[in-house]
Design an enzyme around this catalytic site. Sequence first.
Site, PDB file in Angstrom:
ATOM      1  CG  HIS A  69      10.662  60.937  34.760  1.00 27.70           C
ATOM      2  ND1 HIS A  69      10.871  60.486  34.017  1.00 27.70           N
ATOM      3  CD2 HIS A  69      10.117  62.169  35.122  1.00 27.70           C
ATOM      4  CE1 HIS A  69       9.142  59.947  34.284  1.00 27.70           C
ATOM      5  NE2 HIS A  69       8.810  61.103  34.057  1.00 27.70           N
ATOM      6  NE  ARG A  71      18.897  69.286  37.809  1.00 32.11           N
ATOM      7  CZ  ARG A  71      19.656  69.900  38.856  1.00 32.11           C
ATOM      8  NH1 ARG A  71      19.466  71.269  38.772  1.00 32.11           N
ATOM      9  NH2 ARG A  71      21.306  70.066  38.676  1.00 32.11           N
ATOM     10  CE  LYS A  75       6.635  75.113  33.632  1.00 27.21           C
ATOM     11  NZ  LYS A  75       5.964  74.918  33.059  1.00 27.21           N
ATOM     12  CE  LYS A  99      12.934  74.976  23.954  1.00 29.99           C
ATOM     13  NZ  LYS A  99      11.371  75.593  23.964  1.00 29.99           N
ATOM     14  CG  ASP A 104      22.133  76.660  34.258  1.00 36.51           C
ATOM     15  OD1 ASP A 104      22.102  75.705  34.340  1.00 36.51           O
ATOM     16  OD2 ASP A 104      23.216  77.798  33.527  1.00 36.51           O
ATOM     17  CE  LYS A 111       6.058  71.581  23.502  1.00 36.38           C
ATOM     18  NZ  LYS A 111       6.398  73.527  24.025  1.00 36.38           N
ATOM     19  CB  SER A 367       7.228  78.329  32.994  1.00 39.45           C
ATOM     20  OG  SER A 367       6.136  78.293  32.131  1.00 39.45           O
TER      21      SER A 367
HETATM   22  N1  GLU Z   1       5.926  76.238  25.222  1.00 43.93           N
HETATM   23  C1  GLU Z   1       7.019  76.875  25.535  1.00 43.93           C
HETATM   24  C2  GLU Z   1       8.168  76.286  25.120  1.00 43.93           C
HETATM   25  O1  GLU Z   1       7.618  75.232  23.899  1.00 43.93           O
HETATM   26  C3  GLU Z   1       6.860  77.054  26.945  1.00 43.93           C
HETATM   27  C4  GLU Z   1       6.941  75.789  28.297  1.00 43.93           C
HETATM   28  C5  GLU Z   1       7.099  76.005  29.492  1.00 43.93           C
HETATM   29  O2  GLU Z   1       6.479  77.121  29.794  1.00 43.93           O
HETATM   30  O3  GLU Z   1       6.630  74.855  30.486  1.00 43.93           O
HETATM   31  O4  GLU Z   1       9.294  76.377  25.302  1.00 43.93           O
END
Ligand code: GLU
Length: 475
Positions: A69, A71, A75, A99, A104, A111, A367
């Site tokens: 958390h 940031r 996601k 990642k 950045d 997940k 995204s």
């Molecule tokens: N599932 C994708 C990944 O593993 C995209 C994640 C996303 O766009 O939030 O990077």
Amino acid sequence: MPHVSHSPDSMFERVCQRFDEAARFAPDYPPGLLEQIKACNAVLHVQFPVRLPDGSIRVVEGYRAQHSHHRLPCKGGIRYSPNVTREEVMGLAALMTYKCAVVDVPFGGAKGGICLDSRHEPAEVVERATRRYTAELAAKNFIGPGIDVPAPDYGSGEREMAWIADTYRALNPTQLDAYACVTGKPLSLHGIQGRREATGLGVFYGLAEALDDPGEMRRLGLTTGIDGKRVIIQGFGNVGYHAAKFLREAGAVIVSVSTHEGAVLDPQGLDVEDVHRYVLETGSLRGYPAPQWYSDPAAALVEPCDILIPAAIEEQITADNAPRIQARIVAEAANDPTTPEAERILLGRGVFVIPDIYLNAGGVTVSYFEWLKNLSHVSFDRMSRRYQENANAKVIEAIEALTESRLSDEQRARLTRGPDEIDFVQAALADTMVQAYRAIYRTWRERGLPSLRTAAFLIAIEKVATDYLTLGIFP
Ligand code: GLU
């Protein structure tokens, strides 16, 4: 699904091992900071009833792991597979944290997983499970534009994201930014152009940048550039297909592609669009008229090629097949496709491994653009296209006046055209992938690190640590 020969470690443990390898090179941080970065902050486990077409009820399991958390929002995608486990989503969530830091993208990592075979279950079952899972996330405050924003992953796509967006919006009817609760949505439901192909295109940009380095290519015994490179791709889903498409368009020879059912191989190069059409029409790669068919998809991984792209799931390159892989470059489009032991073998053999937490970050990068678009309630081109067209026209008029010549209408239209949404998205994605590659490569070389992966992890650790320290969120 391709075969997974599970190593003794869980995916989360493997990610932690890689973190520890890189942390050895990190500066001295306050005690406990690295432990906090590495830990998975929260995991939600839900079980809920779903009605099947025959009227009976099935209890479906789901997870959402929020790794960091530092940031917000968190996601990461939602994986649909009967084999999803808690440790797997924790590991994938951790990869998302690193990642996002590498490219950045200002998010924490998360997940999700739903234990369901979305490809074979009837759509109504997948829909009910998706909507109920979304309601469970909402009830626990595990979804929201500023909290946690899911996206597609293995076994999910625009269809599932549309159900999530619709359910969330129904639960939050007055929330202005409700559509920013999930990305990877269809265009008609506030998605963004270029999201579908983003991960595959990011793989292409990353590879193109790596292949542009004459010194590194000489060391690998390869020429520079994509043109003429022989490529084997494992996985022909959204990521594998788009990587294959863009590489072929740039002149690469796609020697083999595979799905969980098997692999097709043509040493002369496959017609990627033709294979794709066949798979869409028949629902299967089996029976495609290629010179060779392997019913074991893993068998194609060790065939001759320059570049091997695992684009399916985890643990596909193992200590068992790594010694026989002939590629000079392994480009990780999937998450966690190479076991640590396999990587040691590949590096020992001088193979260049481009790591997942960099190479497949194109998806989450676009995204991020989709989320920004949803928050700003305007698409990127709307505010600038006409202005840019007018500015271009003025430059052309000035040049025409100076040179006393005139462009044809066709030339003028081509040169004055202002950017569409897709132009912004692709240019920003290309820039992100190129800048991140250069940073990783420089860190690898300048700091004498064992691998590009270690360099990528080290960069991520340093960025997340800086956030913790400067934001004052570390006690
Ligand atoms: N599932 C994708 C990944 O593993 C995209 C994640 C996303 O766009 O939030 O990077």
